[in-house]
Every structure is written in structure tokens, then in C-alpha cells.
Design a protein around this motif. Structure first.
Motif, PDB file in Angstrom:
ATOM      1  N   LEU A   1      -4.001   6.466   3.387  1.00  0.00           N
ATOM      2  CA  LEU A   1      -3.705   5.287   2.568  1.00  0.00           C
ATOM      3  C   LEU A   1      -4.218   4.012   3.234  1.00  0.00           C
ATOM      4  O   LEU A   1      -4.813   3.136   2.586  1.00  0.00           O
ATOM      5  N   LEU A   2      -3.974   3.890   4.543  1.00  0.00           N
ATOM      6  CA  LEU A   2      -4.413   2.698   5.269  1.00  0.00           C
ATOM      7  C   LEU A   2      -5.928   2.620   5.337  1.00  0.00           C
ATOM      8  O   LEU A   2      -6.523   1.531   5.197  1.00  0.00           O
ATOM      9  N   ASP A   3      -6.578   3.760   5.543  1.00  0.00           N
ATOM     10  CA  ASP A   3      -8.046   3.770   5.589  1.00  0.00           C
ATOM     11  C   ASP A   3      -8.633   3.314   4.255  1.00  0.00           C
ATOM     12  O   ASP A   3      -9.604   2.548   4.205  1.00  0.00           O
TER      13      ASP A   3
ATOM     14  N   ASP B   1       5.610  14.343   9.384  1.00  0.00           N
ATOM     15  CA  ASP B   1       4.847  15.193   8.470  1.00  0.00           C
ATOM     16  C   ASP B   1       4.047  14.382   7.442  1.00  0.00           C
ATOM     17  O   ASP B   1       3.294  14.948   6.656  1.00  0.00           O
ATOM     18  N   ARG B   2       4.229  13.020   7.460  1.00  0.00           N
ATOM     19  CA  ARG B   2       3.491  12.177   6.520  1.00  0.00           C
ATOM     20  C   ARG B   2       2.454  11.304   7.223  1.00  0.00           C
ATOM     21  O   ARG B   2       1.850  10.409   6.620  1.00  0.00           O
ATOM     22  N   LEU B   3       2.243  11.566   8.520  1.00  0.00           N
ATOM     23  CA  LEU B   3       1.323  10.733   9.293  1.00  0.00           C
ATOM     24  C   LEU B   3      -0.094  10.787   8.732  1.00  0.00           C
ATOM     25  O   LEU B   3      -0.769   9.764   8.598  1.00  0.00           O
ATOM     26  N   SER B   4      -0.580  11.964   8.374  1.00  0.00           N
ATOM     27  CA  SER B   4      -1.946  12.088   7.837  1.00  0.00           C
ATOM     28  C   SER B   4      -2.086  11.337   6.522  1.00  0.00           C
ATOM     29  O   SER B   4      -3.106  10.670   6.271  1.00  0.00           O
ATOM     30  N   SER B   5      -1.059  11.430   5.659  1.00  0.00           N
ATOM     31  CA  SER B   5      -1.103  10.717   4.372  1.00  0.00           C
ATOM     32  C   SER B   5      -1.128   9.212   4.592  1.00  0.00           C
ATOM     33  O   SER B   5      -1.855   8.475   3.902  1.00  0.00           O
ATOM     34  N   LEU B   6      -0.322   8.752   5.561  1.00  0.00           N
ATOM     35  CA  LEU B   6      -0.288   7.322   5.859  1.00  0.00           C
ATOM     36  C   LEU B   6      -1.652   6.835   6.345  1.00  0.00           C
ATOM     37  O   LEU B   6      -2.141   5.773   5.923  1.00  0.00           O
ATOM     38  N   ARG B   7      -2.279   7.603   7.226  1.00  0.00           N
ATOM     39  CA  ARG B   7      -3.610   7.223   7.723  1.00  0.00           C
ATOM     40  C   ARG B   7      -4.602   7.100   6.560  1.00  0.00           C
ATOM     41  O   ARG B   7      -5.410   6.175   6.496  1.00  0.00           O
TER      42      ARG B   7
ATOM     43  N   PHE C   1       7.869   6.507   5.416  1.00  0.00           N
ATOM     44  CA  PHE C   1       8.676   5.970   6.511  1.00  0.00           C
ATOM     45  C   PHE C   1      10.105   6.515   6.480  1.00  0.00           C
ATOM     46  O   PHE C   1      10.658   6.808   5.418  1.00  0.00           O
ATOM     47  N   LEU C   2      10.680   6.618   7.700  1.00  0.00           N
ATOM     48  CA  LEU C   2      12.095   6.961   7.816  1.00  0.00           C
ATOM     49  C   LEU C   2      12.960   5.709   7.659  1.00  0.00           C
ATOM     50  O   LEU C   2      13.952   5.711   6.923  1.00  0.00           O
ATOM     51  N   GLU C   3      12.606   4.638   8.381  1.00  0.00           N
ATOM     52  CA  GLU C   3      13.352   3.386   8.292  1.00  0.00           C
ATOM     53  C   GLU C   3      12.510   2.257   8.877  1.00  0.00           C
ATOM     54  O   GLU C   3      11.556   2.492   9.620  1.00  0.00           O
ATOM     55  N   ALA C   4      12.910   1.027   8.490  1.00  0.00           N
ATOM     56  CA  ALA C   4      12.228  -0.151   9.002  1.00  0.00           C
ATOM     57  C   ALA C   4      12.864  -0.603  10.306  1.00  0.00           C
ATOM     58  O   ALA C   4      14.064  -0.450  10.521  1.00  0.00           O
ATOM     59  N   VAL C   5      12.033  -1.128  11.188  1.00  0.00           N
ATOM     60  CA  VAL C   5      12.505  -1.691  12.458  1.00  0.00           C
ATOM     61  C   VAL C   5      12.096  -3.162  12.458  1.00  0.00           C
ATOM     62  O   VAL C   5      10.971  -3.516  12.822  1.00  0.00           O
ATOM     63  N   GLY C   6      12.979  -4.041  11.987  1.00  0.00           N
ATOM     64  CA  GLY C   6      12.629  -5.450  11.841  1.00  0.00           C
ATOM     65  C   GLY C   6      11.731  -5.652  10.633  1.00  0.00           C
ATOM     66  O   GLY C   6      11.697  -4.834   9.696  1.00  0.00           O
ATOM     67  N   ASP C   7      10.973  -6.738  10.644  1.00  0.00           N
ATOM     68  CA  ASP C   7      10.117  -7.080   9.502  1.00  0.00           C
ATOM     69  C   ASP C   7       8.694  -6.561   9.632  1.00  0.00           C
ATOM     70  O   ASP C   7       7.946  -6.557   8.653  1.00  0.00           O
ATOM     71  N   GLN C   8       8.282  -6.128  10.840  1.00  0.00           N
ATOM     72  CA  GLN C   8       6.866  -5.804  11.047  1.00  0.00           C
ATOM     73  C   GLN C   8       6.641  -4.410  11.660  1.00  0.00           C
ATOM     74  O   GLN C   8       5.586  -4.145  12.217  1.00  0.00           O
TER      75      GLN C   8
ATOM     76  N   VAL D   1       0.824  -1.218   0.000  1.00  0.00           N
ATOM     77  CA  VAL D   1       0.000   0.000   0.000  1.00  0.00           C
ATOM     78  C   VAL D   1       0.854   1.262   0.000  1.00  0.00           C
ATOM     79  O   VAL D   1       0.534   2.256  -0.645  1.00  0.00           O
ATOM     80  N   THR D   2       1.985   1.211   0.724  1.00  0.00           N
ATOM     81  CA  THR D   2       2.803   2.418   0.912  1.00  0.00           C
ATOM     82  C   THR D   2       4.080   2.406   0.086  1.00  0.00           C
ATOM     83  O   THR D   2       4.982   3.197   0.329  1.00  0.00           O
TER      84      THR D   2
END
Length: 668
Positions: free
Chosen positions: A501-503, A493-499, A479-486, A472-473
Motif C-alpha cells: 500500500l505504501l509503495d 501478518d499484514r506487513l507485506s500488505s502494508l508495504r 495496525f494493532l493500535e496507535a502509539v501517539g499521533d505519528q 492510505v491504510t
């Protein structure tokens, strides 16, 4: 409110009406504006010389008995009653309104109210109430005892309150007030005392929680827009705080004095002029209270009997309403000369400070890590100093202490050790002691090697959900970086856009929570508001005049909720049904039939106008007030303004007559 406040609210139709007045034509041609003319003493003295008699009479009544308090026609006519007719008064007021000397407002239910601006009143005080040159008393007459010395200065108290609010996390209670513990801590930092304000009659919000001195300091912080609330937190407004701290203390003091005047300026006209009289005296000169009382009496503002006719003396009233707060703010002092004569002196004149050369006053860095800041070290320097040191005392000499914890606080607020050292070197009178320099560098060395970061983390409960999020993303750059696989660190500043997309993909992320289950993350706005980056600020040299319209204390002079009149009527509109009377009543000076004479008198009473009559061979002007039935005939009771006496004549006691309407046919 001042003249500029009223002209800013003025409808364009009213402005054009005022600018069309002939007395202003020469000045408008020279490039003056309505704003510049209205407070120019030379221009307004010229305007005064061109006013009609009625305008001058009404102007003097307003200036000496009403001042800048709101008033209506009933009050004005009552005050003018012994000197002029009601029609004279209304016309005089209308002509003043048309020149912008006073302003007309309309209440929500339609009733009109009028007012003169505060600074305009001060100008007319100078024009109409001149002061004898010998009304000043030298210092030597009041050296017996200093009765009241006051606090450390209102500007200093505002500064201390700003430091506290900048360094603390202040979360308002459900009622919207500061928590009691923080109220107490802040109150301990202030030099103000509650008793200085008990006689002012101030009314303010949260009076059941805040003391008088806390209400005063909150009024300053609120009206100067130094504080703002956000998500039930109280914090410094960085832009306005930087602006304020960049100003010289004399500029701050004048702004605070203007603020106090706009809110708590006395209501009684004599007290308003007493304030102007006090303001006219220079700093450092004792002002005799007896001389003030004499001046008020000479100009008819109070009588010598005032102290016997009132429950408190004029001096007690003036001190409670005005002088004691100024003493508390560190602006005035009170003393006496041994014979019981009280006097006042400007310790720090807000309007006429002593002229001092600009001087870069520096502080002293001691080997024991104490920093001594003598008087004159600017607030902006002391603010930055308090960023990485702890304030121990703030008096004539302010003392700070540099410690490991305070240096760490400065580093956490965005300062590097190099910037701190550069600041100390630039503002210290002497070199920084070597032991202080070495130790501070040692304290700072470990800083930054490790870092605690507060981030927004998106976590998935299983690998299937994580794979869906990746798809989806994939191209959204959220995202800045991944923390593990999950899990991923989300860009704030991209939190609203992420919400969004997920919605859209049918996933609901829910609200932000802390992993320890302790609640919301306070939307990531942790940390204090102390770091203002003053070194980068290049603000204006004068404080902006547009203070917040609403403060903490209820203003006793507020007409902000009233609507200013769009236009002013013509003089003829002051006389309803003017066209319904014979024109001869105004033009022909002759003997009328008894019934007509009565009609003329009744119409004059309705309009509160005067009649010109021939009585015993003399022409006299009478303002009829009452008709009485007397033994088959009638009599008239009226005022003769020129003689300031009441007359009572039978209907047959005068011969020729005509009605006189001010502004219509009064030039006879």
C-alpha cells in the motif's frame, strides 16, 4: 540403500517387466506386491529353486564376493572367470535383473553399474549361508576382562544434542558451520569418543572444523531431519522432533542403526556377512571371534591364511570398520576369556532388543529441588522436565535441579505454573514435597504482571506523513493500535500488505531496524525452539522410513546420482550381429572346414561364449580365451568350466563342434 529405495525409483516399464516373470505369477495372484515378495524368505527360497544354473552361480558370486557394493560387468566376469564363460555370466546377471534380485543403473557417461540392495543381501545371506547351531559361546567363557564398554547410547547422545540445539541460539558462521564455542559445548555433552571412528575412513563436509564424533552426531540430526536451517540459523524442526521424542528408545535405536548401516556399511563382502552373522546373535550372549573366523572360512568368505596375507588381521579390520563404532554407540561390548580369544556381546541389540513390558517409569522430586530420573524414564518426559529444570547429570541416573531461573524459563516457553505442577504430579512416583510446591508457586507469581513485547512499529517523521498513512491504510486493517499521533504497531501478518500500500502511494518504508541502531531485528524469530508441546502430539508409533536423502557423512554405497535403467534387454541383444551368423553354427553339431572352425571360435570369443566339441570321443564344453598361431596352423586356449581347468588344443584336435549361446541354445 534398501530394496524399497530401489522399487520406489523403478520406472513403470521396468516394474511391469519384472512382474511379468513367470516365477512371480502364483504370488501376484495371491495379492503379493513386488515389494512384499522381494524380502519374503519363503517366496525367495522358492524362486531360488527355480533359477537356472547360471543364475545360481552368478547370484552366489555376487553374494559372497561383492555383496551390496556397486559393480560392473568387467568385475563380475573376472570373479566368475574360473567357473563360467563371460556369456554365461552376462546371461545369469540379466536373468537376475529381470527378477529384481539386482538392479541396473546408468552413469552419466553411459556406463552401466549394478547393485544388490542391502536388505536383499541380508536375505540371501540367510538363504545361502546357513549357520551351524553350535556356533555360539556362552557368557562364562568371557568373564576374565571387559575390554571396551562404550558410551551411554547413541539415542541418549542424540537427545542431549537436541536439548542443546533447542535451548541455544545457534547462528552459523559464514562458512556454514557451528561456531567453535558452541561446537565445544555440544561436544562436552556427548559420550562419543573420536577414536572409535578413526578406523572407519569416514569422509564428511567441514572435516577441517568438525571432529569425527561431531560429524556422527550431525549426521544423525540431519538425516533424521531433526534440524533445519533458516536465515543462517540452526534450529530444531519441531514436527520431526516431536515425532522422534514420542518414540520408544528401542524404536529410536533401530532407526539409528539402520541409518548407520546405510552410510557406513563395510565395503568388503566378507565383512558385510560378518555383520549379518553378528546381528543373528541374541542380546547378552558372548560371540567368539575365533568362531566367527571359522564360520567365514567354512563358507569361503575368507581363507585361514587371511591374517598372514594382509597387513592387518581380519579381527583388526572388522573392529576398526564396524565393531568399535557400535561399542561407542553403546550397542556392543568387547571382552576376552583369558586365553587371548576376543569376544563380543550385544549390550543393546538394535534389531533384537530384550522384550520388556511397557512400564511407566517415574522420577523422584526431592525436598532439595532435585529431580532424580532413573533408567526407563522416557525421552519425552525428560525433554519436558528439562524445560523448567537444569540438567546436572545424565548417566544411568539423570539428575535435574529446579531453580527460580529454570521455572522462569519454562514460563517463558509457554508453560503455566499449573501445567508444570500437573506434569510433576503425573510423572513423579511420590507427591511433590510441600516446600517445593509452595516455593515454585511463589517464583511464578510475579510472572506475567509485566511483559516485554517485541513488535513492528511504523513511525512517521512528521504529522503530514502520518495523515497520509491514515488515509492510505484506512480500510486495510494493518495496525494493532496507535502509539501517539505519528506511530502505529503493525500486525505481523499484514506487513507485506502494508508495504504494498505504501509503495503504491509513493512511500518507501525501508528495511526493519532496531531503534538503538544495533542492526536488524533478525526478522522477529528470537527465542529458542525448545517448547515442542509434546502433550498435544499424537504421532505414529513407528519412525518414518523416509530419512533425508543427503546427510553429513558421504555414503560409501551411494548410487543415488545414477539413473535406473528404464528397461532390460532381451537375451538375444547380448549377442551383437546374432542374425549375421549361419543358424547352423548353433544348431548343427558337425565337422566344419578349418577356416569355418576358426570363425566359430573367434565369434565365440567375441561373445565370450562357449563351444561344444567332440574331443577323443567325448563331448566337452570349452570357453575359448585365446587363439595362437602355431607352425602353420593355430591352437585354442580355453577354459573347461565343468572341470575348472585350462586346455590348449591344436585346430585338428577336435571333431564335431557348434557354438553354445547361453539363453539361446544352451539346453542341449
Amino acid at each position: 540403500m534398501n530394496q524399497s529405495d530401489y522399487t520406489a525409483r523403478m520406472p513403470q516399464t521396468l516394474r511391469k517387466q519384472i512382474e511379468a516373470e513367470g516365477v512371480y505369477a502364483p504370488w501376484l495372484k495371491q495379492g503379493h506386491t513386488l515389494e512384499s515378495m522381494s524380502l519374503n524368505q519363503v517366496i525367495m527360497e522358492t524362486v531360488y529353486n527355480q533359477l537356472t544354473l547360471h543364475e545360481r552361480q552368478v547370484l552366489r558370486i555376487i553374494v559372497t564376493t561383492i555383496g551390496c557394493e556397486p559393480f560392473d560387468n568387467i568385475r563380475l566376469e573376472k570373479l566368475a572367470g574360473p567357473h563360467m564363460s563371460g556369456a554365461d555370466t552376462r546371461v545369469g546377471l540379466l536373468l537376475l535383473l529381470k527378477k529384481g534380485i539386482c538392479f541396473a543403473f546408468r552413469k552419466s557417461w553411459g556406463e552401466q553399474v549394478y547393485r544388490m540392495a542391502l536388505d536383499a543381501l541380508a536375505l540371501w545371506h540367510r538363504i545361502l549361508l546357513t549357520e551351524p547351531i553350535d556356533d555360539r559361546v556362552e557368557d562364562t567363557e568371557f568373564i576374565e576382562e571387559l575390554l571396551e564398554a562404550g558410551g551411554k547410547g547413541l539415542a541418549e547422545d542424540v537427545f542431549q544434542a537436541m536439548i542443546y540445539c533447542g535451548q541455544q541460539q545457534i547462528k552459523l558462521t559464514k562458512g556454514g558451520t557451528l561456531p567453535k564455542r558452541q561446537l565445544q559445548k555440544l561436544g562436552e555433552l556427548l559420550s562419543l569418543r573420536n577414536e572409535w571412528f578413526e578406523g572407519t575412513g569416514i569422509k564428511y563436509v567441514y572435516a577441517d572444523v568438525y571432529s569425527h564424533k561431531m560429524a556422527v552426531i550431525m549426521e544423525c540430526l540431519t538425516r533424521l531431519q531433526l534440524l533445519e536451517s533458516n536465515d543462517e540459523r540452526l534450529m530444531l524442526n519441531k514436527e520431526h522432533s516431536r515425532h522422534w521424542l514420542s518414540l520408544k528408545e528401542t524404536v529410536q535405536t533401530k532407526a539409528l542403526y539402520d541409518l548407520w548401516k546405510s552410510v557406513l556399511f563395510p565395503g568388503a563382502a566378507w565383512m558385510q556377512h560378518a555383520v549379518f552373522w553378528l546381528e543373528s546373535h541374541p542380546q547378552g550372549v558372548w560371540i567368539s571371534s575365533e568362531r566367527l573366523k571359522h564360520w567365514l572360512n567354512v563358507h569361503g568368505l575368507i581363507s585361514l591364511e587371511y591374517d598372514r596375507e594382509n597387513t592387518e588381521t581380519f579381527l583388526e579390520a572388522l573392529e576398526k570398520q564396524w565393531v568399535l563404532p557400535l561399542i561407542g554407540f553403546g550397542w556392543m561390548e568387547k571382552g576376552w576369556n583369558g586365553s587371548g580369544n576376543v569376544g563380543y556381546k550385544w549390550r543393546n541389540h538394535p534389531l533384537h532388543p530384550e522384550i520388556m513390558e511397557d512400564e511407566d517409569v517415574r522420577f523422584y522430586v526431592q525436598p532439595d529441588f532435585e529431580v532424580l530420573a532413573p533408567p526407563g524414564v522416557s525421552f519425552s518426559v525428560r525433554w519436558e522436565l528439562a524445560l523448567f529444570s537444569d540438567q546436572l547429570t545424565f548417566d544411568a541416573l539423570s539428575m535435574y535441579k529446579i531453580s527460580k531461573e529454570s521455572v522462569q524459563r519454562g514460563l517463558e516457553n509457554g508453560r503455566s505454573i499449573e501445567e508444570i505442577m500437573s506434569f510433576l504430579k503425573h510423572h513423579a512416583l511420590y507427591d511433590i514435597p510441600e516446600n517445593v510446591k509452595i516455593t515454585m508457586e511463589q517464583w511464578a507469581r510475579p510472572f506475567g504482571q509485566l511483559q516485554l513485547a517485541q513488535v513492528i512499529l511504523l513511525r512517521c517523521e512528521n504529522l503530514e506523513a502520518a495523515n497520509t498513512v491514515r488515509k492510505v491504510t484506512a480500510s486495510a486493517d494493518c495496525f494493532l493500535e496507535a502509539v501517539g499521533d505519528q506511530a502505529w504497531i503493525v500486525k505481523a501478518d499484514r506487513l507485506s500488505s502494508l508495504r504494498a500500500l505504501l509503495d503504491k502511494a509513493g512511500w518507501v518504508a525501508g528495511k526493519l531496524v532496531l531503534l538503538d541502531g544495533s542492526g536488524s531485528n533478525d526478522n522477529g524469530s528470537g527465542g529458542n525452539e525448545y517448547s515442542l508441546n509434546l502433550a498435544e502430539f499424537t504421532g505414529p508409533s513407528d519412525w518414518a522410513t523416509d530419512m533425508a536423502a543427503k546427510g553429513f557423512i558421504y555414503s560409501r554405497h551411494n548410487v543415488g546420482y545414477y539413473e535406473m535403467e528404464q528397461r532390460l534387454p532381451n537375451i538375444a541383444e547380448l549377442y551383437p550381429d546374432l542374425n549375421g551368423i549361419p543358424t547352423g553354427w548353433m544348431k548343427d553339431y558337425r565337422t566344419y572346414h578349418a577356416s569355418t572352425r576358426r570363425e566359430i571360435v573367434e565369434k565365440a570369443m567375441e561373445w565370450k561364449a562357449a563351444i561344444q566339441v567332440r574331443h577323443n570321443g567325448e563331448d566337452r564344453l570349452i570357453a575359448p580365451r585365446k587363439l595362437l598361431e602355431t607352425r602353420g596352423t593355430w591352437s585354442m586356449i580355453g577354459l573347461e568350466p565343468s572341470e575348472m581347468q585350462e586346455v590348449c588344443w591344436l585346430a585338428e584336435d577336435w571333431q564335431e563342434m557348434k557354438i553354445i549361446l547361453p539363453g539361446i541354445n544352451d539346453k542341449y
